[in-house]
Design a protein around this motif. Structure first.
Motif, PDB file in Angstrom:
ATOM      1  N   GLY A  97      24.591  33.749  31.241  1.00 41.72           N
ATOM      2  CA  GLY A  97      24.697  35.304  31.621  1.00 41.72           C
ATOM      3  C   GLY A  97      24.954  35.742  32.737  1.00 41.72           C
ATOM      4  N   ARG A  98      24.407  35.517  33.649  1.00 40.74           N
ATOM      5  CA  ARG A  98      24.439  36.131  35.036  1.00 40.74           C
ATOM      6  C   ARG A  98      25.638  35.564  35.632  1.00 40.74           C
ATOM      7  NH1 ARG A  98      19.849  38.281  37.652  1.00 40.74           N
ATOM      8  NH2 ARG A  98      20.649  37.466  39.629  1.00 40.74           N
ATOM      9  N   THR A  99      25.890  34.089  35.500  1.00 45.14           N
ATOM     10  CA  THR A  99      27.019  33.757  35.866  1.00 45.14           C
ATOM     11  C   THR A  99      28.297  34.318  35.382  1.00 45.14           C
ATOM     12  OG1 THR A  99      26.217  31.373  36.122  1.00 45.14           O
ATOM     13  CG2 THR A  99      28.478  31.537  36.164  1.00 45.14           C
ATOM     14  N   LEU A 100      28.467  35.025  34.418  1.00 44.15           N
ATOM     15  CA  LEU A 100      29.556  35.359  33.669  1.00 44.15           C
ATOM     16  C   LEU A 100      29.754  36.598  33.965  1.00 44.15           C
ATOM     17  CD1 LEU A 100      31.669  34.401  31.620  1.00 44.15           C
ATOM     18  CD2 LEU A 100      30.445  35.166  29.650  1.00 44.15           C
ATOM     19  N   VAL A 101      28.716  37.332  34.139  1.00 46.48           N
ATOM     20  CA  VAL A 101      28.827  38.780  34.653  1.00 46.48           C
ATOM     21  C   VAL A 101      29.241  38.786  36.014  1.00 46.48           C
ATOM     22  CG1 VAL A 101      27.494  40.919  35.268  1.00 46.48           C
ATOM     23  CG2 VAL A 101      26.971  39.875  33.048  1.00 46.48           C
ATOM     24  N   ALA A 102      28.614  37.946  36.976  1.00 51.94           N
ATOM     25  CA  ALA A 102      29.146  37.985  38.444  1.00 51.94           C
ATOM     26  C   ALA A 102      30.750  37.356  38.644  1.00 51.94           C
ATOM     27  CB  ALA A 102      28.311  36.816  38.983  1.00 51.94           C
ATOM     28  N   HIS A 103      31.004  36.572  37.625  1.00 53.00           N
ATOM     29  CA  HIS A 103      32.346  36.194  37.717  1.00 53.00           C
ATOM     30  C   HIS A 103      33.332  37.516  37.548  1.00 53.00           C
ATOM     31  CE1 HIS A 103      36.096  33.848  37.170  1.00 53.00           C
ATOM     32  NE2 HIS A 103      36.290  34.509  36.291  1.00 53.00           N
ATOM     33  N   PHE A 104      32.993  38.099  36.356  1.00 55.36           N
ATOM     34  CA  PHE A 104      33.860  39.162  35.852  1.00 55.36           C
ATOM     35  C   PHE A 104      33.857  40.407  36.946  1.00 55.36           C
ATOM     36  CE2 PHE A 104      34.358  37.379  31.710  1.00 55.36           C
ATOM     37  CZ  PHE A 104      35.724  38.111  31.415  1.00 55.36           C
ATOM     38  N   LEU A 105      32.727  40.666  37.544  1.00 59.69           N
ATOM     39  CA  LEU A 105      32.677  41.605  38.531  1.00 59.69           C
ATOM     40  C   LEU A 105      33.545  41.300  39.828  1.00 59.69           C
ATOM     41  CD1 LEU A 105      28.901  42.486  38.857  1.00 59.69           C
ATOM     42  CD2 LEU A 105      30.753  44.096  38.244  1.00 59.69           C
ATOM     43  N   ASP A 106      33.599  39.937  40.302  1.00 59.47           N
ATOM     44  CA  ASP A 106      34.431  39.606  40.985  1.00 59.47           C
ATOM     45  C   ASP A 106      35.927  39.673  40.591  1.00 59.47           C
ATOM     46  OD1 ASP A 106      32.441  38.791  42.795  1.00 59.47           O
ATOM     47  OD2 ASP A 106      32.337  36.799  42.267  1.00 59.47           O
ATOM     48  N   LEU A 107      36.304  39.232  39.600  1.00 60.23           N
ATOM     49  CA  LEU A 107      37.479  39.223  38.694  1.00 60.23           C
ATOM     50  C   LEU A 107      38.157  41.039  38.828  1.00 60.23           C
ATOM     51  CD1 LEU A 107      39.749  37.230  37.596  1.00 60.23           C
ATOM     52  CD2 LEU A 107      38.597  37.998  35.558  1.00 60.23           C
ATOM     53  N   TRP A 108      37.107  41.832  38.289  1.00 58.66           N
ATOM     54  CA  TRP A 108      37.734  43.291  38.292  1.00 58.66           C
ATOM     55  C   TRP A 108      37.909  43.772  39.851  1.00 58.66           C
ATOM     56  CZ3 TRP A 108      39.492  44.606  33.963  1.00 58.66           C
ATOM     57  CH2 TRP A 108      38.820  44.323  32.616  1.00 58.66           C
ATOM     58  N   GLU A 109      37.089  43.266  40.871  1.00 60.64           N
ATOM     59  CA  GLU A 109      37.054  43.679  42.058  1.00 60.64           C
ATOM     60  C   GLU A 109      38.385  43.349  42.916  1.00 60.64           C
ATOM     61  OE1 GLU A 109      35.317  45.832  43.757  1.00 60.64           O
ATOM     62  OE2 GLU A 109      33.352  46.145  42.421  1.00 60.64           O
ATOM     63  N   GLU A 110      38.884  41.984  42.563  1.00 61.26           N
ATOM     64  CA  GLU A 110      40.015  41.444  43.192  1.00 61.26           C
ATOM     65  C   GLU A 110      41.407  41.594  42.533  1.00 61.26           C
ATOM     66  OE1 GLU A 110      39.020  37.377  43.384  1.00 61.26           O
ATOM     67  OE2 GLU A 110      37.000  37.571  44.809  1.00 61.26           O
ATOM     68  N   ASN A 111      41.335  41.790  41.248  1.00 58.06           N
ATOM     69  CA  ASN A 111      42.536  41.955  40.532  1.00 58.06           C
ATOM     70  C   ASN A 111      42.883  43.343  39.911  1.00 58.06           C
ATOM     71  OD1 ASN A 111      44.561  41.160  38.593  1.00 58.06           O
ATOM     72  ND2 ASN A 111      43.675  39.264  38.216  1.00 58.06           N
ATOM     73  N   GLU A 112      43.755  44.012  40.613  1.00 56.48           N
ATOM     74  CA  GLU A 112      44.148  45.303  40.176  1.00 56.48           C
ATOM     75  C   GLU A 112      44.960  45.142  38.838  1.00 56.48           C
ATOM     76  OE1 GLU A 112      45.978  47.271  43.283  1.00 56.48           O
ATOM     77  OE2 GLU A 112      44.312  47.274  44.457  1.00 56.48           O
ATOM     78  N   GLU A 113      45.706  44.314  38.474  1.00 55.47           N
ATOM     79  CA  GLU A 113      46.384  43.950  37.427  1.00 55.47           C
ATOM     80  C   GLU A 113      45.491  43.902  36.058  1.00 55.47           C
ATOM     81  OE1 GLU A 113      48.451  40.406  37.848  1.00 55.47           O
ATOM     82  OE2 GLU A 113      49.601  40.861  39.773  1.00 55.47           O
ATOM     83  N   LEU A 114      44.603  43.366  36.130  1.00 58.04           N
ATOM     84  CA  LEU A 114      43.365  43.400  35.238  1.00 58.04           C
ATOM     85  C   LEU A 114      43.011  44.748  34.825  1.00 58.04           C
ATOM     86  CD1 LEU A 114      42.322  41.433  33.195  1.00 58.04           C
ATOM     87  CD2 LEU A 114      40.474  41.234  34.633  1.00 58.04           C
ATOM     88  N   THR A 115      42.829  45.707  35.571  1.00 58.39           N
ATOM     89  CA  THR A 115      42.502  46.925  35.523  1.00 58.39           C
ATOM     90  C   THR A 115      43.900  47.680  34.940  1.00 58.39           C
ATOM     91  OG1 THR A 115      41.071  46.831  37.318  1.00 58.39           O
ATOM     92  CG2 THR A 115      41.533  49.406  36.565  1.00 58.39           C
ATOM     93  N   ALA A 116      44.994  47.626  35.383  1.00 54.93           N
ATOM     94  CA  ALA A 116      45.947  48.123  34.656  1.00 54.93           C
ATOM     95  C   ALA A 116      46.060  47.796  33.289  1.00 54.93           C
ATOM     96  CB  ALA A 116      47.210  47.692  35.727  1.00 54.93           C
ATOM     97  N   VAL A 117      46.119  46.542  33.014  1.00 57.61           N
ATOM     98  CA  VAL A 117      46.220  46.113  31.539  1.00 57.61           C
ATOM     99  C   VAL A 117      44.978  46.861  30.704  1.00 57.61           C
ATOM    100  CG1 VAL A 117      45.938  44.186  29.989  1.00 57.61           C
ATOM    101  CG2 VAL A 117      47.002  43.778  32.359  1.00 57.61           C
ATOM    102  N   LEU A 118      43.843  47.088  31.247  1.00 54.64           N
ATOM    103  CA  LEU A 118      42.756  47.582  30.548  1.00 54.64           C
ATOM    104  C   LEU A 118      43.129  49.138  30.230  1.00 54.64           C
ATOM    105  CD1 LEU A 118      39.979  47.479  29.349  1.00 54.64           C
ATOM    106  CD2 LEU A 118      38.985  48.110  31.437  1.00 54.64           C
ATOM    107  N   ARG A 119      43.584  49.748  31.381  1.00 49.94           N
ATOM    108  CA  ARG A 119      44.217  51.189  30.970  1.00 49.94           C
ATOM    109  C   ARG A 119      45.117  51.279  30.000  1.00 49.94           C
ATOM    110  NH1 ARG A 119      44.876  51.330  36.937  1.00 49.94           N
ATOM    111  NH2 ARG A 119      43.100  52.476  38.028  1.00 49.94           N
ATOM    112  N   VAL A 120      46.090  50.444  30.047  1.00 50.43           N
ATOM    113  CA  VAL A 120      47.050  50.121  28.733  1.00 50.43           C
ATOM    114  C   VAL A 120      46.285  49.924  27.648  1.00 50.43           C
ATOM    115  CG1 VAL A 120      49.123  49.036  28.056  1.00 50.43           C
ATOM    116  CG2 VAL A 120      49.104  49.499  30.259  1.00 50.43           C
TER     117      VAL A 120
END
Length: 203
Positions: A96-119
């Motif tokens: 659980g901690r590994t997955l949450v930490a990975h996603f935090l890094d991913l959201w912080e580094e990848n603006e494209e993923l945030t853009a897709v979430l908005r859509v």
């Protein structure tokens, strides 16, 4: 003399071909970058091929040439790799901690993923694309640690709800309290919850 001429022609043709390939890649990249920004700003329905082409500084016909349609462009723009960690080799109680930490890094580094979430938050096509990304990539990871194979889809869905909820409140809606939490605090709070979804006995 003929051999030299032939060699020169071959080199010249190869150079022109490489140049065209580079320009093609640059054009495609510019279209995708403009599309992600436009989809995130205007939503899927209001974003137009003409506006995206204008942002990319190219003719609208070029967008259709590369992607065929608005739907094809959207699918290409959100073809994201979540680069999920393999939870199998890690200690099971750290999943659980590994997955949450990975996603935090991913959201912080990848603006494209945030853009897709908005859509995805405002449009059915975007929502379906986001669902597909998580279904195809999160299910195999969940399967590695889930104690009951039949519960893998439900447990993966619960993990996705937690992780996407975090992203929505922290990176899209930017709720002050969610933004103020440190990475360490988020892992500490959410890690055990995601762990329960992954490995706890069925309630």
């Amino acid at each position: 003399m003929n051999a030299s001429t032939s060699s020169d022609n071959s080199t010249g043709t190869g150079g022109r071909s490489t140049g065209r390939s580079r320009r093609s890649d640059a054009t495609r990249g510019a279209i995708l970058a403009a599309a992600r920004e436009r989809f995130a700003t205007d939503g899927y329905e209001r974003a137009t091929i003409r506006a995206i082409a204008k942002d990319a500084r190219i003719d609208p016909s070029m967008v259709m040439r590369y992607f065929g349609s608005k739907e094809g462009l959207f699918a290409a723009a959100v073809a994201l790799d979540l680069r999920l960690p393999d939870l199998g080799p890690a200690p099971r109680d750290e999943a659980g901690r590994t997955l949450v930490a990975h996603f935090l890094d991913l959201w912080e580094e990848n603006e494209e993923l945030t853009a897709v979430l908005r859509v995805g938050a405002t449009n059915q096509a975007g929502a379906e694309r986001m669902q597909g990304i998580f279904r195809d990539q999160l299910l195999p990871v969940t399967r590695r640690v889930c104690p009951d194979p039949e519960q893998v889809p439900a447990r993966a869905a619960l993990c996705a709800a937690q992780l996407l909820g975090l992203a929505l409140t922290r990176y899209v809606l930017r709720l002050p309290a969610a933004v103020a939490l440190t990475r360490e605090e988020l892992v500490a709070w959410l890690g055990p919850t995601v762990q329960r979804y992954l490995t706890a006995p069925s309630p």
